[in-house]
Design a protein around this motif. Structure first.
Motif, PDB file in Angstrom:
ATOM      1  N   ASN A  41       1.003  -1.432  -0.008  1.00 37.99           N
ATOM      2  CA  ASN A  41       0.493   0.221  -0.272  1.00 37.99           C
ATOM      3  C   ASN A  41       1.139   1.188  -0.091  1.00 37.99           C
ATOM      4  N   LEU A  42       1.745   1.398   0.561  1.00 37.10           N
ATOM      5  CA  LEU A  42       2.476   2.663   0.569  1.00 37.10           C
ATOM      6  C   LEU A  42       3.355   2.726   0.093  1.00 37.10           C
ATOM      7  N   ALA A  43       3.686   1.784  -1.240  1.00 38.73           N
ATOM      8  CA  ALA A  43       4.727   1.557  -2.658  1.00 38.73           C
ATOM      9  C   ALA A  43       3.688   2.389  -3.496  1.00 38.73           C
ATOM     10  N   LYS A  44       2.335   2.209  -3.319  1.00 41.42           N
ATOM     11  CA  LYS A  44       1.165   3.156  -4.114  1.00 41.42           C
ATOM     12  C   LYS A  44       1.216   4.119  -3.699  1.00 41.42           C
ATOM     13  N   LEU A  79      10.290   7.210   0.672  1.00 41.11           N
ATOM     14  CA  LEU A  79       9.383   6.429   1.612  1.00 41.11           C
ATOM     15  C   LEU A  79       8.957   5.053   0.381  1.00 41.11           C
ATOM     16  N   ALA A  80       8.397   5.816  -0.514  1.00 41.90           N
ATOM     17  CA  ALA A  80       8.052   4.174  -1.203  1.00 41.90           C
ATOM     18  C   ALA A  80       8.442   4.044  -2.543  1.00 41.90           C
ATOM     19  N   THR A  81       9.648   4.465  -2.741  1.00 42.87           N
ATOM     20  CA  THR A  81      10.518   3.922  -3.276  1.00 42.87           C
ATOM     21  C   THR A  81      11.229   2.684  -2.185  1.00 42.87           C
ATOM     22  N   GLN A  82      11.641   3.034  -1.161  1.00 45.54           N
ATOM     23  CA  GLN A  82      12.603   1.901  -0.317  1.00 45.54           C
ATOM     24  C   GLN A  82      10.828   0.893  -0.084  1.00 45.54           C
ATOM     25  N   ALA A  83       9.771   1.286   0.458  1.00 48.57           N
ATOM     26  CA  ALA A  83       8.674   0.161   0.271  1.00 48.57           C
ATOM     27  C   ALA A  83       8.608  -0.697  -0.994  1.00 48.57           C
ATOM     28  N   ARG A  84       9.158   0.179  -2.116  1.00 48.96           N
ATOM     29  CA  ARG A  84       9.181  -0.740  -3.631  1.00 48.96           C
ATOM     30  C   ARG A  84      10.171  -2.142  -3.631  1.00 48.96           C
ATOM     31  N   LYS A  85      11.356  -1.292  -2.872  1.00 46.06           N
ATOM     32  CA  LYS A  85      12.862  -2.579  -2.908  1.00 46.06           C
ATOM     33  C   LYS A  85      12.819  -2.941  -2.096  1.00 46.06           C
ATOM     34  N   ILE A  86      12.159  -3.152  -0.800  1.00 42.85           N
ATOM     35  CA  ILE A  86      11.763  -3.631   0.262  1.00 42.85           C
ATOM     36  C   ILE A  86      10.947  -5.090   0.378  1.00 42.85           C
ATOM     37  N   LEU A  87       9.866  -4.847  -1.198  1.00 41.43           N
ATOM     38  CA  LEU A  87       9.202  -6.148  -1.899  1.00 41.43           C
ATOM     39  C   LEU A  87       9.756  -6.709  -2.087  1.00 41.43           C
ATOM     40  N   LEU A  88      10.037  -6.103  -3.239  1.00 41.12           N
ATOM     41  CA  LEU A  88      10.731  -6.754  -3.992  1.00 41.12           C
ATOM     42  C   LEU A  88      11.978  -7.585  -3.687  1.00 41.12           C
ATOM     43  N   SER A  89      12.477  -7.518  -2.976  1.00 39.02           N
ATOM     44  CA  SER A  89      14.672  -7.492  -2.361  1.00 39.02           C
ATOM     45  C   SER A  89      13.427  -9.316  -1.396  1.00 39.02           C
ATOM     46  N   ARG A  90      12.525  -9.115  -0.665  1.00 38.26           N
ATOM     47  CA  ARG A  90      11.496  -9.762  -0.118  1.00 38.26           C
ATOM     48  C   ARG A  90      11.281 -11.182  -1.163  1.00 38.26           C
ATOM     49  N   LYS A  91      10.658 -10.571  -2.123  1.00 35.17           N
ATOM     50  CA  LYS A  91      10.691 -11.789  -2.960  1.00 35.17           C
ATOM     51  C   LYS A  91      11.757 -12.565  -4.064  1.00 35.17           C
TER      52      LYS A  91
END
Length: 300
Positions: free
Chosen positions: A274-277, A285-297
């Motif tokens: 939600n924060l990534a969007k 913060l939005a950019t970092q949220a996307r990076k964290i999600l990608l890293s976890r996947k």
């Protein structure tokens, strides 16, 4: 103070009570400049604190607050003084070191008023001041363990009637009295003073030891003006164990970016998505949220 005023008033005070009485008479009485016995005067002022005219109400509140010790001693000599009047005197004078013991000694003292005085370090005669009770600490756990449990509703809901009465009282309080009340007051007082324009007052409210996680969550979600309040929340190890509070801090523009980035990494995937969007948070913060999600996947 409750807005339901049902006490009998003396014939001498009656001409000053009621919206049908001349406003100039009510203002004169609200200033305390009427010749009445102490008990009748205090009761009259208490009535006028609930007058529909705002100026009368504020004047009466100020007069009740400024009563001096000799007059209060005469009023408190009445062992049958109504608890509702006594509660009002405790709220207005309970932080004064020379008067608080007199209030604490009155037999009509309510449990709520007694608890307020106890918070000031004043116990009724013949009792011992109990040591403050601290909540048991949470079990230590790593910050990156997101707490997804909802914050429970506060056990002490705000009483709207009390809130309005205390809000009116706050308008006539000085900064030092506000700070003391912010540090020791109940939920209504905390809700009022956390929003005070004076940062010393609002900063004191967040440090009130009775502040609950539910209140902190509400503050973290709000557009609070005092940056120091957010810093205090960020520094409290117990509060930031709550995942909802961390999420609210990430979304709050007042939260320092290093703190927001730290908390961001502890959130669950749903919150991160939600924060990534989101367009309502810092783009970093939005950019970092996307990076964290990608890293976890990638690690999955």
């Amino acid at each position: 103070m409750s807005s339901k005023v049902t006490f009998r008033i003396s014939a001498a005070a009656a001409p000053y009570v009621g919206a049908d009485k001349p406003r100039e008479n009510r203002l004169l009485a609200a200033s305390g400049r009427v010749s009445l016995p102490p008990g009748d005067l205090v009761l009259l002022l208490y009535y006028l604190c609930h007058d529909p005219d705002q100026e009368v109400k504020q004047q009466a509140m100020g007069s009740l607050r400024s009563l001096e010790r000799p007059l209060l001693e005469q009023v408190l000599a009445d062992r049958e003084l109504h608890p509702q009047i006594l509660d009002a005197l405790v709220q207005l004078h309970g932080m004064k070191g020379d008067i608080a013991p007199l209030l604490a000694a009155h037999p009509s003292l309510s449990e709520k008023a007694s608890a307020f005085l106890a918070a000031q370090g004043v116990a009724p005669p013949g009792t011992h001041q109990a040591a403050p009770q601290h909540a048991a600490p949470h079990a230590e756990r790593d910050l990156d363990e997101t707490d997804e449990k909802p914050t429970p509703d506060d056990e002490e809901p705000i009483d709207e009637e009390e809130y309005q009465s205390k809000y009116q009282m706050a308008q006539s309080m000085g900064v030092s009295d506000k700070i003391k009340m912010a540090m020791t007051g109940d939920k209504e007082w905390r809700a009022i003073l956390i929003k005070d324009n004076n940062k010393l007052v609002s900063g004191a409210a967040i440090k009130n030891p009775r502040m609950t996680e539910a209140e902190v969550l509400g503050i973290a979600k709000s557009q609070i003006q005092n940056d120091e309040i957010i810093r205090v929340i960020c520094a409290n190890k117990e509060w930031i164990k709550n995942g909802q509070i961390r999420k609210a801090l990430v979304e709050n523009h007042k939260t320092p970016l290093p703190n927001a980035l730290r908390f961001l990494g502890t959130l669950g995937e749903k919150d991160l998505a939600n924060l990534a969007k989101s367009r309502n948070i810092n783009t970093i913060l939005a950019t970092q949220a996307r990076k964290i999600l990608l890293s976890r996947k990638e690690k999955a």
